[in-house]
Design a protein around this motif. Sequence first.
Motif, PDB file in Angstrom:
ATOM      1  N   GLN A  99       0.738  -1.116   0.112  1.00  0.00           N
ATOM      2  CA  GLN A  99       0.202  -0.058   0.136  1.00  0.00           C
ATOM      3  C   GLN A  99       0.777   1.075   0.371  1.00  0.00           C
ATOM      4  OE1 GLN A  99      -2.180  -1.050   3.687  1.00  0.00           O
ATOM      5  NE2 GLN A  99      -4.146  -1.395   2.402  1.00  0.00           N
ATOM      6  N   ASP A 100       2.037   1.138   0.442  1.00  0.00           N
ATOM      7  CA  ASP A 100       3.008   2.476   1.239  1.00  0.00           C
ATOM      8  C   ASP A 100       4.662   1.716   0.387  1.00  0.00           C
ATOM      9  OD1 ASP A 100       4.160   3.896   1.977  1.00  0.00           O
ATOM     10  OD2 ASP A 100       3.376   4.591   3.655  1.00  0.00           O
ATOM     11  N   LYS A 101       4.668   2.756  -1.192  1.00  0.00           N
ATOM     12  CA  LYS A 101       5.768   2.721  -1.805  1.00  0.00           C
ATOM     13  C   LYS A 101       7.111   3.053  -1.090  1.00  0.00           C
ATOM     14  CE  LYS A 101       3.754   2.395  -6.197  1.00  0.00           C
ATOM     15  NZ  LYS A 101       2.384   2.796  -6.058  1.00  0.00           N
ATOM     16  N   GLY A 102       7.199   4.216  -0.048  1.00  0.00           N
ATOM     17  CA  GLY A 102       7.991   4.573   0.865  1.00  0.00           C
ATOM     18  C   GLY A 102       8.180   2.924   1.576  1.00  0.00           C
ATOM     19  N   ARG A 103       7.619   2.892   2.628  1.00  0.00           N
ATOM     20  CA  ARG A 103       7.585   2.050   3.748  1.00  0.00           C
ATOM     21  C   ARG A 103       7.792   0.477   3.020  1.00  0.00           C
ATOM     22  NH1 ARG A 103       4.274   1.690   8.007  1.00  0.00           N
ATOM     23  NH2 ARG A 103       5.175  -0.492   8.492  1.00  0.00           N
ATOM     24  N   MET A 104       7.396   0.834   1.156  1.00  0.00           N
ATOM     25  CA  MET A 104       8.046  -1.178   1.062  1.00  0.00           C
ATOM     26  C   MET A 104       9.802  -0.595   0.656  1.00  0.00           C
ATOM     27  SD  MET A 104       9.412  -1.963  -2.605  1.00  0.00           S
ATOM     28  CE  MET A 104       7.897  -1.094  -3.286  1.00  0.00           C
ATOM     29  N   ARG A 105      10.009   0.750  -0.423  1.00  0.00           N
ATOM     30  CA  ARG A 105      11.277   0.805  -0.062  1.00  0.00           C
ATOM     31  C   ARG A 105      12.375   0.916   1.135  1.00  0.00           C
ATOM     32  NH1 ARG A 105      11.439  -1.109  -4.965  1.00  0.00           N
ATOM     33  NH2 ARG A 105      11.050   0.635  -6.870  1.00  0.00           N
ATOM     34  N   GLU A 106      12.016   1.437   1.538  1.00  0.00           N
ATOM     35  CA  GLU A 106      12.576   0.935   2.961  1.00  0.00           C
ATOM     36  C   GLU A 106      12.736  -0.226   4.025  1.00  0.00           C
ATOM     37  OE1 GLU A 106      10.765   5.585   5.163  1.00  0.00           O
ATOM     38  OE2 GLU A 106      10.163   3.260   5.207  1.00  0.00           O
ATOM     39  N   ARG A 107      12.087  -0.933   3.749  1.00  0.00           N
ATOM     40  CA  ARG A 107      12.024  -2.385   3.679  1.00  0.00           C
ATOM     41  C   ARG A 107      13.052  -2.942   3.696  1.00  0.00           C
ATOM     42  NH1 ARG A 107       9.017  -6.001   7.515  1.00  0.00           N
ATOM     43  NH2 ARG A 107      10.418  -7.226   7.661  1.00  0.00           N
ATOM     44  N   LEU A 108      12.558  -3.322   2.211  1.00  0.00           N
ATOM     45  CA  LEU A 108      13.233  -3.896   0.922  1.00  0.00           C
ATOM     46  C   LEU A 108      15.003  -3.511   1.149  1.00  0.00           C
ATOM     47  CD1 LEU A 108      10.601  -4.899   0.469  1.00  0.00           C
ATOM     48  CD2 LEU A 108      11.656  -4.572  -2.095  1.00  0.00           C
ATOM     49  N   ALA A 109      15.144  -2.415   0.704  1.00  0.00           N
ATOM     50  CA  ALA A 109      16.698  -1.775   1.524  1.00  0.00           C
ATOM     51  C   ALA A 109      17.256  -2.983   2.656  1.00  0.00           C
ATOM     52  CB  ALA A 109      16.954  -0.238   1.224  1.00  0.00           C
ATOM     53  N   ALA A 110      16.409  -2.301   3.563  1.00  0.00           N
ATOM     54  CA  ALA A 110      17.060  -2.484   4.796  1.00  0.00           C
ATOM     55  C   ALA A 110      16.926  -4.419   4.728  1.00  0.00           C
ATOM     56  CB  ALA A 110      16.297  -2.966   5.896  1.00  0.00           C
ATOM     57  N   MET A 111      16.395  -5.062   4.177  1.00  0.00           N
ATOM     58  CA  MET A 111      16.580  -6.910   3.897  1.00  0.00           C
ATOM     59  C   MET A 111      17.601  -7.219   2.229  1.00  0.00           C
ATOM     60  SD  MET A 111      13.104  -7.533   2.833  1.00  0.00           S
ATOM     61  CE  MET A 111      13.002  -9.440   2.183  1.00  0.00           C
ATOM     62  N   GLY A 112      18.512  -5.504   2.495  1.00  0.00           N
ATOM     63  CA  GLY A 112      19.437  -6.394   0.927  1.00  0.00           C
ATOM     64  C   GLY A 112      18.828  -6.623  -0.274  1.00  0.00           C
ATOM     65  N   ALA A 113      17.586  -6.347  -0.798  1.00  0.00           N
ATOM     66  CA  ALA A 113      16.513  -7.162  -1.803  1.00  0.00           C
ATOM     67  C   ALA A 113      17.331  -5.882  -2.878  1.00  0.00           C
ATOM     68  CB  ALA A 113      15.378  -7.120  -1.830  1.00  0.00           C
ATOM     69  N   PRO A 114      17.268  -5.990  -4.176  1.00  0.00           N
ATOM     70  CA  PRO A 114      18.068  -5.102  -4.849  1.00  0.00           C
ATOM     71  C   PRO A 114      17.066  -4.108  -5.405  1.00  0.00           C
ATOM     72  CG  PRO A 114      17.391  -7.098  -6.120  1.00  0.00           C
ATOM     73  CD  PRO A 114      17.118  -6.908  -4.739  1.00  0.00           C
ATOM     74  N   VAL A 115      17.064  -2.434  -4.949  1.00  0.00           N
ATOM     75  CA  VAL A 115      16.025  -1.607  -5.374  1.00  0.00           C
ATOM     76  C   VAL A 115      16.708  -0.451  -5.775  1.00  0.00           C
ATOM     77  CG1 VAL A 115      15.016  -2.210  -3.550  1.00  0.00           C
ATOM     78  CG2 VAL A 115      16.643  -0.831  -2.818  1.00  0.00           C
ATOM     79  N   PRO A 116      15.789   0.679  -6.428  1.00  0.00           N
ATOM     80  CA  PRO A 116      16.767   1.305  -7.323  1.00  0.00           C
ATOM     81  C   PRO A 116      16.691   2.905  -6.235  1.00  0.00           C
ATOM     82  CG  PRO A 116      14.467   0.971  -8.286  1.00  0.00           C
ATOM     83  CD  PRO A 116      14.434   0.230  -6.635  1.00  0.00           C
ATOM     84  N   ARG A 117      17.903   3.499  -6.753  1.00  0.00           N
ATOM     85  CA  ARG A 117      18.043   4.376  -5.895  1.00  0.00           C
ATOM     86  C   ARG A 117      17.060   5.291  -5.551  1.00  0.00           C
ATOM     87  NH1 ARG A 117      20.514  10.110  -6.185  1.00  0.00           N
ATOM     88  NH2 ARG A 117      19.715   9.451  -8.601  1.00  0.00           N
ATOM     89  N   TRP A 118      16.245   5.606  -4.197  1.00  0.00           N
ATOM     90  CA  TRP A 118      15.415   6.221  -4.404  1.00  0.00           C
ATOM     91  C   TRP A 118      15.545   7.353  -2.915  1.00  0.00           C
ATOM     92  CZ3 TRP A 118      12.236   5.750   0.513  1.00  0.00           C
ATOM     93  CH2 TRP A 118      11.950   4.962   0.761  1.00  0.00           C
ATOM     94  N   GLN A 119      14.143   8.405  -3.056  1.00  0.00           N
ATOM     95  CA  GLN A 119      14.316   9.325  -1.553  1.00  0.00           C
ATOM     96  C   GLN A 119      12.856   9.919  -1.765  1.00  0.00           C
ATOM     97  OE1 GLN A 119      17.306  12.150  -2.069  1.00  0.00           O
ATOM     98  NE2 GLN A 119      15.518  14.010  -1.280  1.00  0.00           N
ATOM     99  N   ARG A 120      12.392   9.596  -0.674  1.00  0.00           N
ATOM    100  CA  ARG A 120      11.052  10.182  -0.438  1.00  0.00           C
ATOM    101  C   ARG A 120      11.264  12.014  -0.679  1.00  0.00           C
ATOM    102  NH1 ARG A 120       6.782   8.136   2.441  1.00  0.00           N
ATOM    103  NH2 ARG A 120       8.098   5.903   3.821  1.00  0.00           N
TER     104      ARG A 120
END
Length: 383
Positions: free
Chosen positions: A105-126
Amino acid sequence: MDTRTGLPVVGMVGGGQLARMTHQAAISLGQSLRVLSVSPDDSAALVAADVRLGTHTDLAALREFAKGCEAVTFDHEHVPNEHIAALEAEGVKVFPGSAALVFAQDKGRMRERLAAMGAPVPRWQRVGTAAEIEAFAEAGGGGWPVVAKAVRGGYDGKGVWMLAGPDEAAELVATGTPLLVEERVPLRRELAALVARSPFGQVAAYPVVETVQRDGICVEVLAPAPGLSESRALEAQQLAIDLANALGVVGLLAVELFETDGGIVVNELAMRPHNSGHWTIEGARTSQFEQHLRAVLDYPMGATTLTAPAVVMANVLGGAPGGISIDERLHHLFATDPGARVHLYGKQVRPGRKIGHVTVLGDDMTSVRARAVRAAKWLQEGV
């Protein structure tokens, strides 16, 4: 529990085509899906036996809907998370639960959690200002354009903007939409990895597929993804399994991926049956819709193997007004390609709206794809 059959009742919040196709899968399990629909003319409401009218934002309607359901699930992610949590606190089995669904539901929460897990995500910022977007574009070395996304509520290309420069950034910020920005990923193509997970913790993964997007809408799905190495396919499947386990997803999890020269990158998550899995109705031993029901009822998972070497799903979009009727188009299509499988959603036709899909199976991906695209184009345009 349905006292007439002795079988469990599953309730699905939302009356769209995903609920409609889930209802079809429920029938073979001896069930009739209960549907919470805004309108009696919604796709699922036209066919399901147990339809309750109400909105997903009304907690009282959700409470009443959930009575007698063995499990409650969703055909979209727009139910307020606090409503889901309230139902859970009252003992309702809701899948996926509020703690998991928030990451879809929340793309910011998703990006934060995935990044903390070490999952591959694009560079991003709120971001909250045009200056922050401009600084983000300059900091990464990639410059413009950058991708802006609404933190909540986007789907089918809505809530996503490709910003070419500061003027466009300022115009978007002025709308007041909560935003995040991401680097534009230099992708080869888009992939999707679909998995299902039960409360017991059993996980089943489908073959990785290629998805073809046009104007932000998925128009084709190719299963299995052509030319994808076994190692890359296993990497994508394992990533989806790891995410389902880490986030505590129950039901379907679709992981939308970018394939790049350097590997795979997570684009979006969806925790429900997904457009990238419609091909499974005919193309897999267990459809994604039955698998979702199995998962939320904690049944053992079904087989996910392909039923043919090549499967292609093409979405049918609404075309321009006029021309021969959709019924006549079906007559012509079936006469020319009796192997094409058509699913129409009972929707009113509007240009560009998803009104159905076509699935074609065969031995050769090139010919199967050509047939599926031709069939979808014929149903859209009648020419």
